[in-house]
Motif scaffolding. Structure first.
Motif, mmCIF file in Angstrom:
data_model
loop_
_atom_site.group_PDB
_atom_site.id
_atom_site.type_symbol
_atom_site.label_atom_id
_atom_site.label_comp_id
_atom_site.label_asym_id
_atom_site.label_seq_id
_atom_site.Cartn_x
_atom_site.Cartn_y
_atom_site.Cartn_z
ATOM 1 N N LEU A 115 23.310 14.097 6.735
ATOM 2 C CA LEU A 115 22.201 13.595 5.915
ATOM 3 C C LEU A 115 22.388 12.141 5.508
ATOM 4 N N ALA A 116 23.576 11.598 5.740
ATOM 5 C CA ALA A 116 23.833 10.207 5.376
ATOM 6 C C ALA A 116 22.988 9.279 6.252
ATOM 7 N N GLN A 117 22.335 8.335 5.624
ATOM 8 C CA GLN A 117 21.453 7.404 6.320
ATOM 9 C C GLN A 117 21.739 5.977 5.860
ATOM 10 N N ASP A 118 21.287 5.034 6.673
ATOM 11 C CA ASP A 118 21.349 3.638 6.270
ATOM 12 C C ASP A 118 20.085 3.350 5.466
ATOM 13 N N TRP A 119 20.089 3.745 4.199
ATOM 14 C CA TRP A 119 18.884 3.771 3.387
ATOM 15 C C TRP A 119 18.215 2.412 3.271
ATOM 16 N N LEU A 120 19.009 1.357 3.181
ATOM 17 C CA LEU A 120 18.440 0.016 3.022
ATOM 18 C C LEU A 120 18.458 -0.785 4.317
ATOM 19 N N GLY A 121 19.016 -0.227 5.361
ATOM 20 C CA GLY A 121 19.084 -0.939 6.637
ATOM 21 C C GLY A 121 18.168 -0.372 7.694
ATOM 22 N N SER A 122 17.548 0.758 7.408
ATOM 23 C CA SER A 122 16.628 1.380 8.355
ATOM 24 C C SER A 122 15.207 0.904 8.082
ATOM 25 N N PRO A 123 14.479 0.393 9.100
ATOM 26 C CA PRO A 123 13.106 -0.074 8.879
ATOM 27 C C PRO A 123 12.177 1.023 8.360
ATOM 28 N N THR A 124 12.461 2.272 8.669
ATOM 29 C CA THR A 124 11.583 3.364 8.234
ATOM 30 C C THR A 124 11.955 3.907 6.855
ATOM 31 N N LEU A 125 13.179 3.690 6.421
ATOM 32 C CA LEU A 125 13.632 4.258 5.141
ATOM 33 C C LEU A 125 13.717 3.242 4.020
ATOM 34 N N VAL A 126 13.712 1.948 4.360
ATOM 35 C CA VAL A 126 13.985 0.946 3.334
ATOM 36 C C VAL A 126 12.892 0.906 2.268
ATOM 37 N N THR A 127 11.622 0.947 2.654
ATOM 38 C CA THR A 127 10.553 0.882 1.652
ATOM 39 C C THR A 127 10.509 2.134 0.777
ATOM 40 N N PRO A 128 10.603 3.353 1.348
ATOM 41 C CA PRO A 128 10.692 4.530 0.474
ATOM 42 C C PRO A 128 11.901 4.495 -0.454
ATOM 43 N N SER A 129 13.016 3.920 0.012
ATOM 44 C CA SER A 129 14.199 3.820 -0.853
ATOM 45 C C SER A 129 13.927 2.899 -2.032
ATOM 46 N N ILE A 130 13.280 1.770 -1.771
ATOM 47 C CA ILE A 130 12.917 0.858 -2.861
ATOM 48 C C ILE A 130 11.924 1.527 -3.805
ATOM 49 N N LEU A 131 10.999 2.289 -3.244
ATOM 50 C CA LEU A 131 10.022 3.010 -4.067
ATOM 51 C C LEU A 131 10.721 3.964 -5.026
ATOM 52 N N SER A 132 11.761 4.643 -4.558
ATOM 53 C CA SER A 132 12.479 5.572 -5.437
ATOM 54 C C SER A 132 13.122 4.841 -6.602
ATOM 55 N N VAL A 133 13.578 3.613 -6.372
ATOM 56 C CA VAL A 133 14.181 2.814 -7.451
ATOM 57 C C VAL A 133 13.110 2.401 -8.456
ATOM 58 N N ILE A 134 11.934 2.009 -7.954
ATOM 59 C CA ILE A 134 10.843 1.613 -8.848
ATOM 60 C C ILE A 134 10.420 2.792 -9.720
ATOM 61 N N VAL A 135 10.285 3.962 -9.109
ATOM 62 C CA VAL A 135 9.908 5.156 -9.866
ATOM 63 C C VAL A 135 10.969 5.458 -10.918
ATOM 64 N N LEU A 159 0.838 -1.208 0.000
ATOM 65 C CA LEU A 159 0.000 0.000 0.000
ATOM 66 C C LEU A 159 0.868 1.250 0.000
ATOM 67 N N LEU A 160 1.976 1.216 0.726
ATOM 68 C CA LEU A 160 2.891 2.359 0.717
ATOM 69 C C LEU A 160 3.477 2.568 -0.673
ATOM 70 N N LEU A 161 3.777 1.472 -1.356
ATOM 71 C CA LEU A 161 4.323 1.584 -2.704
ATOM 72 C C LEU A 161 3.302 2.156 -3.680
ATOM 73 N N LEU A 162 2.010 2.002 -3.350
ATOM 74 C CA LEU A 162 0.977 2.556 -4.237
ATOM 75 C C LEU A 162 1.101 4.069 -4.373
ATOM 76 N N VAL A 163 1.730 4.700 -3.393
ATOM 77 C CA VAL A 163 1.949 6.147 -3.477
ATOM 78 C C VAL A 163 2.774 6.483 -4.717
ATOM 79 N N GLY A 164 3.575 5.514 -5.146
ATOM 80 C CA GLY A 164 4.401 5.753 -6.323
ATOM 81 C C GLY A 164 3.611 5.943 -7.594
ATOM 82 N N GLY A 165 2.357 5.441 -7.636
ATOM 83 C CA GLY A 165 1.539 5.605 -8.836
ATOM 84 C C GLY A 165 1.303 7.054 -9.195
#
Length: 300
Positions: free
Chosen positions: A149-169, A78-84
């Motif tokens: 501003l450096a983050q653990d983009w793929l290791g953070s539970p709160t940032l990992v899904t938005p990071s994947i969403l950016s790749v899909i977009v 559902l969070l990824l649906l925001v990418g639409g």
């Protein structure tokens, strides 16, 4: 009179030749697509263990709906649906700019479309190197003095899904741009010329000519991308995070795959697959109804 009667009889006969010609194709479609769907539906009511011949009714569905990992996976979808909507807006913006043929538009068009023709695992692995804690993005941020501003983009539970969403977009954007450009190329230029004669500016032409002409294509693209976010993101997640950390980036496709192949719980996987099939079917039907309504309105 007899000749007329025989002619009427010939008209009343049903010519079976066209049906015979398409019968092999229809049979192949039923075998390739129909049988797996029936098999999945049947398996969803059977025991999820090795003894799959035992019927368990709705037990598999009850287990799935009571599983927090399932709901976490569904929430991520559902969070990824925001990418639409995000993808649609960006694709429309890029298409409008490229349609005006700015300097270097051919190069920009190639750069936008190239990610779409690359394999998803290739894109995923590339972004693992970009988004890693010591990856290229964080290294550049530290080098320019923005290490905070450096983050653990793929290791953070709160940032990992938005990071994947950016790749899909990033990858799917090219499909939308090409789709919109193809439709815009078929719009009659007389409409734009008449609007310019009437003093309509760039934004007015986009608002009152381009967007209304793209309405059907935009609707199609939105539905396609919503279906993609629901049932076509496995390769992104599997190649980038494998569903981690701690199921934080798990999606329904990965949930099905793990239950079917890792846990050997085919019944559980089939139940989730049926739920996904129903959801995507609803989206397809809605899209067809909307397009059908628009066609009838256009005819009127």
């Amino acid at each position: 009179m007899s000749a007329m009667t025989s002619a009427i009889r010939r008209r009343g006969r049903i010519d079976g030749t066209p049906y015979l010609l398409v019968a092999p194709a229809v049979a192949l479609i039923l075998i390739v697509f129909g049988y797996p769907i029936v098999r999945i539906v049947v398996d969803s009511f059977l025991s999820p263990t090795a003894d799959r011949g035992t019927s368990v009714g709705l037990t598999n569905y009850a287990f799935v709906l009571d599983d927090p990992v399932f709901w976490k996976s569904a929430g991520n979808n559902l969070l990824l649906l925001v990418g639409g909507p995000i993808m649609t807006g960006l694709a429309l913006l890029f298409a409008v700019v490229l349609f005006d043929r700015i300097r270097g538009w051919r190069v920009y068009r190639t750069l936008v479309f190239t990610p779409y023709i690359l394999a998803v695992p290739v894109i995923g692995v590339t972004f693992v190197y970009l988004y890693g804690f010591n990856g290229i993005v964080n290294t550049l941020l530290r080098d320019v003095g923005a290490g905070g501003l450096a983050q653990d983009w793929l290791g953070s539970p709160t940032l990992v899904t938005p990071s994947i969403l950016s790749v899909i977009v990033y990858r799917e954007l090219g499909f939308g741009v090409m789709l919109f450009l193809a439709r815009m190329a078929s719009i009659r230029q007389e409409l734009y010329e008449a609007a310019m004669i009437d003093g309509a500016g760039w934004w007015a032409r986009i608002r009152y000519i381009t967007i209304p002409q793209l309405r059907t294509v935009i609707g199609f693209f939105v539905v396609i991308e919503l279906i993609t976010m629901l049932s076509w993101v496995f390769a992104y997640v599997y190649s980038m995070t494998g569903g981690g950390p701690a199921f934080a980036s798990s999606v329904l496709e990965l949930y099905v795959w793990k239950n079917a192949f890792a846990y050997r719980a085919v019944g559980i996987a089939s139940a989730v697959a049926v739920l996904l099939l129903l959801t995507t079917s609803v989206l397809i039907i809605v899209q067809m109804l909307v397009r059908g309504g628009e066609s009838e309105t256009g005819e009127e």
